[in-house]
Scaffold this motif. Structure first.
Motif, PDB file in Angstrom:
ATOM      1  N   THR A 220      46.367 -11.128  13.091  1.00 40.02           N
ATOM      2  CA  THR A 220      46.458 -11.153  14.557  1.00 40.02           C
ATOM      3  C   THR A 220      45.440 -10.235  15.217  1.00 40.02           C
ATOM      4  N   GLY A 221      44.624  -9.549  14.395  1.00 37.42           N
ATOM      5  CA  GLY A 221      43.614  -8.650  14.936  1.00 37.42           C
ATOM      6  C   GLY A 221      44.056  -7.224  15.110  1.00 37.42           C
ATOM      7  N   VAL A 222      45.280  -6.916  14.693  1.00 31.44           N
ATOM      8  CA  VAL A 222      45.790  -5.550  14.806  1.00 31.44           C
ATOM      9  C   VAL A 222      45.182  -4.689  13.704  1.00 31.44           C
ATOM     10  N   ALA A 223      44.733  -3.480  14.067  1.00 36.25           N
ATOM     11  CA  ALA A 223      44.138  -2.575  13.082  1.00 36.25           C
ATOM     12  C   ALA A 223      45.199  -2.068  12.119  1.00 36.25           C
ATOM     13  N   VAL A 224      44.912  -2.211  10.830  1.00 35.46           N
ATOM     14  CA  VAL A 224      45.817  -1.748   9.778  1.00 35.46           C
ATOM     15  C   VAL A 224      44.978  -1.225   8.624  1.00 35.46           C
ATOM     16  N   THR A 225      45.618  -0.522   7.703  1.00 34.93           N
ATOM     17  CA  THR A 225      44.938  -0.171   6.462  1.00 34.93           C
ATOM     18  C   THR A 225      45.025  -1.364   5.520  1.00 34.93           C
ATOM     19  N   ALA A 226      44.050  -1.470   4.635  1.00 34.75           N
ATOM     20  CA  ALA A 226      43.925  -2.669   3.816  1.00 34.75           C
ATOM     21  C   ALA A 226      45.122  -2.898   2.904  1.00 34.75           C
ATOM     22  N   ASP A 227      45.825  -1.844   2.517  1.00 37.13           N
ATOM     23  CA  ASP A 227      46.963  -2.029   1.620  1.00 37.13           C
ATOM     24  C   ASP A 227      48.096  -2.807   2.284  1.00 37.13           C
TER      25      ASP A 227
ATOM     26  N   ASN B  57      40.770  -0.986  -5.408  1.00 33.52           N
ATOM     27  CA  ASN B  57      41.841  -0.534  -6.289  1.00 33.52           C
ATOM     28  C   ASN B  57      42.984   0.067  -5.486  1.00 33.52           C
ATOM     29  N   GLU B  58      44.196  -0.265  -5.891  1.00 32.61           N
ATOM     30  CA  GLU B  58      45.397   0.126  -5.160  1.00 32.61           C
ATOM     31  C   GLU B  58      45.731   1.598  -5.322  1.00 32.61           C
ATOM     32  N   THR B  59      45.539   2.131  -6.527  1.00 32.74           N
ATOM     33  CA  THR B  59      45.836   3.539  -6.819  1.00 32.74           C
ATOM     34  C   THR B  59      44.637   4.161  -7.505  1.00 32.74           C
ATOM     35  N   ALA B  60      44.690   5.461  -7.710  1.00 33.10           N
ATOM     36  CA  ALA B  60      43.597   6.152  -8.384  1.00 33.10           C
ATOM     37  C   ALA B  60      43.427   5.620  -9.801  1.00 33.10           C
ATOM     38  N   ALA B  61      42.195   5.511 -10.258  1.00 31.93           N
ATOM     39  CA  ALA B  61      41.944   5.111 -11.640  1.00 31.93           C
ATOM     40  C   ALA B  61      42.353   6.249 -12.562  1.00 31.93           C
ATOM     41  N   GLN B  62      43.136   5.923 -13.576  1.00 32.29           N
ATOM     42  CA  GLN B  62      43.636   6.923 -14.517  1.00 32.29           C
ATOM     43  C   GLN B  62      43.195   6.592 -15.936  1.00 32.29           C
ATOM     44  N   VAL B  63      43.190   7.630 -16.776  1.00 36.07           N
ATOM     45  CA  VAL B  63      42.869   7.467 -18.193  1.00 36.07           C
ATOM     46  C   VAL B  63      43.837   8.304 -19.013  1.00 36.07           C
ATOM     47  N   PRO B  64      43.982   8.006 -20.292  1.00 34.05           N
ATOM     48  CA  PRO B  64      44.841   8.828 -21.152  1.00 34.05           C
ATOM     49  C   PRO B  64      44.368  10.281 -21.177  1.00 34.05           C
ATOM     50  N   PRO B  65      45.260  11.224 -21.427  1.00 34.33           N
ATOM     51  CA  PRO B  65      44.909  12.645 -21.355  1.00 34.33           C
ATOM     52  C   PRO B  65      43.770  13.053 -22.277  1.00 34.33           C
ATOM     53  N   GLU B  66      43.614  12.355 -23.417  1.00 34.31           N
ATOM     54  CA  GLU B  66      42.532  12.720 -24.331  1.00 34.31           C
ATOM     55  C   GLU B  66      41.155  12.373 -23.773  1.00 34.31           C
TER      56      GLU B  66
ATOM     57  N   VAL C   5      45.897  10.730 -16.600  1.00 33.59           N
ATOM     58  CA  VAL C   5      45.265  11.676 -15.679  1.00 33.59           C
ATOM     59  C   VAL C   5      44.337  10.920 -14.725  1.00 33.59           C
ATOM     60  N   SER C   6      44.387  11.270 -13.459  1.00 28.41           N
ATOM     61  CA  SER C   6      43.529  10.623 -12.468  1.00 28.41           C
ATOM     62  C   SER C   6      42.074  11.037 -12.630  1.00 28.41           C
ATOM     63  N   THR C   7      41.176  10.089 -12.439  1.00 24.11           N
ATOM     64  CA  THR C   7      39.748  10.349 -12.453  1.00 24.11           C
ATOM     65  C   THR C   7      39.290  10.707 -11.038  1.00 24.11           C
ATOM     66  N   LYS C   8      37.976  10.760 -10.837  1.00 27.08           N
ATOM     67  CA  LYS C   8      37.431  11.035  -9.513  1.00 27.08           C
ATOM     68  C   LYS C   8      37.346   9.774  -8.653  1.00 27.08           C
ATOM     69  N   THR C   9      37.832   8.662  -9.187  1.00 26.20           N
ATOM     70  CA  THR C   9      37.930   7.432  -8.412  1.00 26.20           C
ATOM     71  C   THR C   9      39.318   7.372  -7.791  1.00 26.20           C
ATOM     72  N   ASP C  10      39.380   7.614  -6.495  1.00 28.20           N
ATOM     73  CA  ASP C  10      40.655   7.661  -5.782  1.00 28.20           C
ATOM     74  C   ASP C  10      41.174   6.255  -5.471  1.00 28.20           C
ATOM     75  N   ALA C  11      42.383   6.206  -4.943  1.00 25.55           N
ATOM     76  CA  ALA C  11      42.926   4.945  -4.434  1.00 25.55           C
ATOM     77  C   ALA C  11      42.100   4.536  -3.221  1.00 25.55           C
ATOM     78  N   PHE C  12      41.342   3.441  -3.349  1.00 20.89           N
ATOM     79  CA  PHE C  12      40.433   3.054  -2.273  1.00 20.89           C
ATOM     80  C   PHE C  12      41.108   2.170  -1.234  1.00 20.89           C
ATOM     81  N   LEU C  13      42.013   1.332  -1.665  1.00 23.84           N
ATOM     82  CA  LEU C  13      42.644   0.360  -0.776  1.00 23.84           C
ATOM     83  C   LEU C  13      43.273   1.002   0.464  1.00 23.84           C
TER      84      LEU C  13
END
Length: 661
Positions: free
Chosen positions: A94-101, A216-225, A77-85
């Motif tokens: 080359t100086g072109v604007a891109v997203t960090a991923d 972080n590349e994707t949202a931080a997840q934890v086991p359902p419990e 299950v995803s936590t409240k920490t989203d994929a930040f990258l």
């Protein structure tokens, strides 16, 4: 190899079976040619042949892959920490604007990485109800503040829940696991590999705003419990960090001119009580004030003593420094910490104790830990925070949720956090190449307004800034919204605005005391600031600072909402001290009292820059941001500035609104 923990031995066996090519002569193998049991015992369970660095790296990667291969994360299950990258805007080679991923590369799996797991409050609905009743006159729990022990017993995660989290971290390979006394924060040391194992996300590195950073590349997840226990995972990114909120003089900025008599001139911290009507209200000799800082405090403590030596009317004091986590040698924030401490002490007239809760860096996790240290200590009745970051970044990293939990505990214990609203007008998320906010380069951005965190929390008092005007005798003579226009950024890459932060949160629900009749119809989220004090550079304050090797002489005039917030903290500590430190979080009472008692505040009047009326905190009349009001509340200047003596008299006369001591 006995040095490999048992948890990895099974992974090693799986790795040898799943990835046999990784386990030729390049890796550890049982040495069948050992000539004796003695030599075998000396060599250990596995003999180590000569191997290349590349082969060893491949082998360690195999171990990590095999260990993770045995864990089914499909139902995590995803936590409240989203994929930040993917949310970070940066540039390619080359100086072109891109997203960090698009440009980031994997962090080395063995690179050390510490995390802080923020746990969710227990019985949250009951806590929300209690906090509301705590500040409702006539309630059975009115101003019956909780102790940290009482809060932990009723609203902190249970020990069993904490044990489940620590067991998960330990199983993933984390070490040095520590739990805060209120059981809200669990810190641990690990590596990029253990982060992947525990939270099912990879960390990647890239260059951003002149720094080598990661996210972080994707949202931080934890086991359902653990889904109802873990709130967010802090420490998975450092691309977005907090910034101090003080301002100096800028060569291209404009002077604000008031229409009426009065001038904008600088002051010393001890002059502000006389300006804001704190004449008959006694000094805060019974109050303890905390302030959040970062780095090495050596210069700050020396500067504070220089300040006292040059202001003999103030009582002598040696501040206390509480280092939260490891002590950093960073001295870059010295101007900020000197400003905070000297303004607090000057406005308060002298406090019983001044405590620096000092974080190890300006990243989210250390600062959340510093806030929490001040709350769990439960010593200071007022805590100043002259820091902030883009609210969207704090929401995405999960630090906003973690901070709110800490701040709500503060409210339950009767502690007031005074937080600067920021110096970037309504552009806290638009930054230059060094990460400094206030840049609005395009028409689209100029219409996209935002606020700062933790200023946007409904559990803090948020303080914005004005340009202060005084008479030739030094008496108050009006104030205007602080907006000094634009100036080029330090690196010359952009033009930014210097103006008071203010606006409406995109994520925080409006608290009950911010009714539509006060903040305006159609607004359902937290509006800020609540109050304002002097912040303009031209009407700012002189501070003593030695970090620049100027021998302890008065530095140039410093302003910003970093001056306004500690000013409120100093004044509020006077009122706390005068009323038995029983006032607690003031927002609900202030929002109830000020609309029908205009004399409790100094209002914001109009001013002009080069003949143009200034009543907004934005870029221009075309893109005004938030408008200021001459009376009532506005999202640029709150209610105005407190008239301390009149509020003190009001508190004494109205114990059903503010309880008397």
């Amino acid at each position: 190899m006995h040095c490999i923990p048992g948890v990895w031995k099974g992974a090693l066996k799986r790795c040898r079976k799943l990835f046999p090519r990784c386990f030729g002569v390049a890796y550890f193998k049982r040495n069948k040619k050992m000539k004796s049991k003695a030599s075998a015992a000396k060599a250990g369970e596995f003999a180590v042949p000569r191997i290349s660095t590349l082969a060893l790296a491949l082998s360690l990667a195999c171990i990590g892959m095999a260990a993770h291969a045995g864990t089914d994360t499909s139902n995590w299950v995803s936590t409240k920490t989203d994929a930040f990258l993917p949310r970070v805007q940066t540039h390619d080679s080359t100086g072109v604007a891109v997203t960090a991923d698009k440009v980031a590369v994997d962090m080395a799996q063995g690179e050390e990485k510490s995390v802080t797991v923020a746990l969710q409050l227990r019985n949250k609905a009951q806590l929300d109800s209690f906090v509301k009743e705590l500040y409702t006159p006539g309630s059975s729990v009115y101003h019956k503040f909780l102790t940290p022990a009482q809060f932990a017993a009723q609203y902190s995660p249970t020990q069993a829940q904490v044990d489940a989290v620590t067991a998960h971290l330990s199983k993933a390979g984390f070490k040095n696991i520590n739990v805060s006394s209120n059981r809200l924060l669990v810190s641990a040391d690990g590596t990029a590999a253990t982060v992947k194992q525990a939270f099912n996300t990879s960390l990647k590195r890239f260059t951003h705003e002149g720094r080598n950073v990661y996210a972080n590349e994707t949202a931080a997840q934890v086991p359902p419990e653990l889904a109802t226990i873990v709130g967010s995972v802090l420490g998975l990114q450092n691309a977005a960090i907090h910034h101090v909120t003080h301002s100096g003089l800028h060569s291209t900025q404009k002077s604000i001119v008031q229409a009426a008599a009065g001038t904008e001139t600088s002051h010393t911290p001890v002059q502000y009580p006389g300006i804001y009507g704190a004449v008959s209200t006694p000094a805060a000799s019974n109050a303890v004030v905390g302030t959040i800082s970062e780095g090495d405090m050596t210069y700050t403590l020396n500067d504070f003593q220089t300040f006292l030596s040059n202001n003999p009317s103030l009582p002598k004091l040696t501040p206390t420094v509480v280092y939260v986590g490891s002590q950093s040698s960073d001295e870059s924030g010295e101007v900020e910490w000197a400003l905070d401490s000297q303004v607090i002490y000057g406005a308060s007239g002298g406090v019983k104790q001044l405590i620096f809760y000092t974080a190890s860096s300006m990243e989210d996790a250390p600062l959340t830990a510093a806030y929490n240290a001040a709350v769990t200590a439960n010593v200071a009745s007022v805590v100043n925070v002259s820091l902030g970051e883009c609210e969207a970044s704090a929401k995405s990293s999960g630090s906003q949720a973690a901070d709110d939990a800490v701040f709500e505990q503060a409210v339950a214990q009767g502690i007031t956090f005074s937080v600067a609203s920021g110096d970037a007008g309504p552009y806290n998320c638009d930054t230059d190449s060094q990460g400094n906010p206030g840049v609005a380069n395009t028409t689209t951005k100029k219409k996209t307004y935002d606020v700062s965190e933790p200023a946007s929390s409904p559990y803090v008092t948020t303080v914005g800034g004005t340009a202060l005007f005084t008479t030739s005798a030094g008496a108050y003579n009006g104030q205007a919204v602080w907006n000094e226009g634009t100036a080029q950024t330090g690196d010359g890459s952009a033009v930014r605005i210097w103006s008071t932060g203010g606006g409406f949160s995109k994520y925080e629900t409006a608290p009950s005391w911010q009714t539509s009749s006060i903040v305006g119809t159609g607004h359902t989220t937290r509006g800020l600031p609540d109050l304002v004090f002097d912040a303009a550079s031209a009407s700012g304050t002189y501070i003593y600072i030695t970090a620049s090797n100027n021998g302890g002489t008065a530095a140039g005039v410093v302003g910003g909402t970093s001056m306004a917030a500690p000013m409120f903290a100093g004044f509020w500590s006077r009122l706390e001290s005068a009323h038995g430190n029983n006032l607690g979080f003031p927002n609900s009472a202030l929002y109830a009292a000020i609309p029908s008692n205009a004399s409790l505040v100094f209002p914001v009047t109009s001013a002009a820059v080069d003949g143009d009326a200034i009543d907004y905190n934005g870029w221009s009349t075309t893109y005004p941001g938030m408008k200021a009001n001459a009376s009532g509340w506005s999202a640029a200047t709150g209610f105005g500035s407190l008239n301390v003596d009149k509020l003190n008299a009001y508190i004494t006369a109205n114990p059903t609104v503010f309880p008397a001591k």
